[in-house]
Scaffold this motif. Structure first.
Motif, short mmCIF file in Angstrom:
data_model
loop_
_atom_site.label_atom_id
_atom_site.label_comp_id
_atom_site.label_asym_id
_atom_site.label_seq_id
_atom_site.Cartn_x
_atom_site.Cartn_y
_atom_site.Cartn_z
N ARG A 1 41.28 41.36 40.24
CA ARG A 1 41.38 42.42 41.25
C ARG A 1 42.01 43.69 40.69
O ARG A 1 41.65 44.80 41.09
CB ARG A 1 42.22 41.96 42.44
N HIS A 2 42.95 43.53 39.76
CA HIS A 2 43.77 44.67 39.33
C HIS A 2 43.64 44.97 37.84
O HIS A 2 44.53 45.56 37.24
CB HIS A 2 45.24 44.40 39.69
N ASP A 3 42.50 44.57 37.28
CA ASP A 3 42.19 44.89 35.88
C ASP A 3 43.29 44.43 34.92
O ASP A 3 43.66 45.14 33.98
CB ASP A 3 41.96 46.41 35.70
N PHE B 1 50.46 43.25 35.81
CA PHE B 1 49.32 43.94 36.41
C PHE B 1 49.31 43.89 37.93
O PHE B 1 48.36 44.39 38.56
CB PHE B 1 48.00 43.39 35.87
N CYS B 2 50.34 43.29 38.55
CA CYS B 2 50.37 43.23 40.00
C CYS B 2 51.81 43.09 40.48
O CYS B 2 52.70 42.73 39.70
CB CYS B 2 49.51 42.08 40.54
N GLN C 1 50.50 41.95 46.00
CA GLN C 1 49.15 41.89 45.46
C GLN C 1 48.82 40.48 44.95
O GLN C 1 47.69 40.01 45.09
CB GLN C 1 49.00 42.91 44.33
#
Length: 250
Positions: free
Chosen positions: A98-100, A65-66, A70
């Motif tokens: 932060r990035h779901d 997810f990152c 990030q």
């Protein structure tokens, strides 16, 4: 805590750095003692950061997810941690928020990331060896680094610089992590150094510059790509293009 492999990065924010150098000079006491940060300042990881992070997600069975940038941007949300794994756990949780991303197993991700990281596969940043030699010729020298002793010692030994420092402060293990003032105070006390005549060299405005200035030290910022931008009130006394610049300050 120590940051495992991040991108091999070059300096950015030339406009910012030029502007910083154009500010009126501020009179500061002459420097008698130099202390350094480790990760991102004296050394960088050789491992490909994207590959290490991808391996960690695959091994943990979590959809990525990152990216590395990030992930480490999210580390600014982590104020304290018990050890390196706890720091990574909180960093992955913050990045997920932060990035779901999935945040129900940040501890598994943290362990997988640490397992994928080779803390001995490191290299000096530009001018680091020369800067250490120059600092030792000039006066007393210390290390103040976020990260546990066991992890950071691997890097110091890999570069054969453990004995270059008269004092090692492993913030997060021996004291609260930077930007708390305790790591800086512990180092200056052990070195019998005047904080106002002690220069701290680091790559992070939030952890290194802010912490050093709060403890009464002079601060030199050696930024890497992605760290340029608004000083956000954490104005360093010096901005370095390379650690070779340390000689000009001393």
């Amino acid at each position: 805590m120590a940051k495992p492999p991040t991108e091999t990065r070059t300096l950015c924010g030339r406009t910012l750095i030029a502007a910083a150098r154009q500010r009126p000079a501020v009179t500061t006491p002459p420097i008698s003692t130099v202390c350094f940060d480790l990760d991102g300042t004296l050394l960088t990881y050789n491992q490909n950061p994207d590959a290490v992070l991808a391996t960690a997600f695959d091994d943990a069975g979590v959809e990525q997810f990152c990216d590395p940038t990030q992930l480490w941007a999210a580390a600014d949300d982590v104020d304290d941690a018990d050890d390196d794994i706890d720091f990574l756990t909180k960093t992955f949780r913050a990045a997920g928020e932060r990035h779901d991303g999935a945040t129900d197993s940040p501890d598994v991700l943290a362990q997988a990331y640490d397992d994928a990281t080779d803390h001995t596969d490191v290299s000096f940043r530009p001018g680091a060896q020369t800067a250490l030699e120059r600092a030792r010729e000039h006066g007393r020298v210390g290390l103040i680094t976020n990260g546990g002793r066991a992890t950071q010692r691997q890097k110091l030994d890999a570069l054969d610089i453990h004995d270059a420092f008269e004092i090692h402060v492993y913030a997060g293990e021996m004291t609260p992590p930077k930007p708390a003032t305790e790591p800086f105070e512990r180092a200056t006390t052990a070195l019998d150094a005047d904080p106002e005549r002690t220069l701290y060299v680091g790559n992070s405005l939030r952890h290194d510059v802010a912490g050093a200035r709060a403890a009464g030290l002079q601060a030199a910022w050696f930024p890497v790509e992605g760290d340029g931008g608004d000083h956000d009130g954490h104005d360093p006394h010096h901005v370095f293009d390379s650690l070779h610049d340390l000689g000009d300050v001393l």
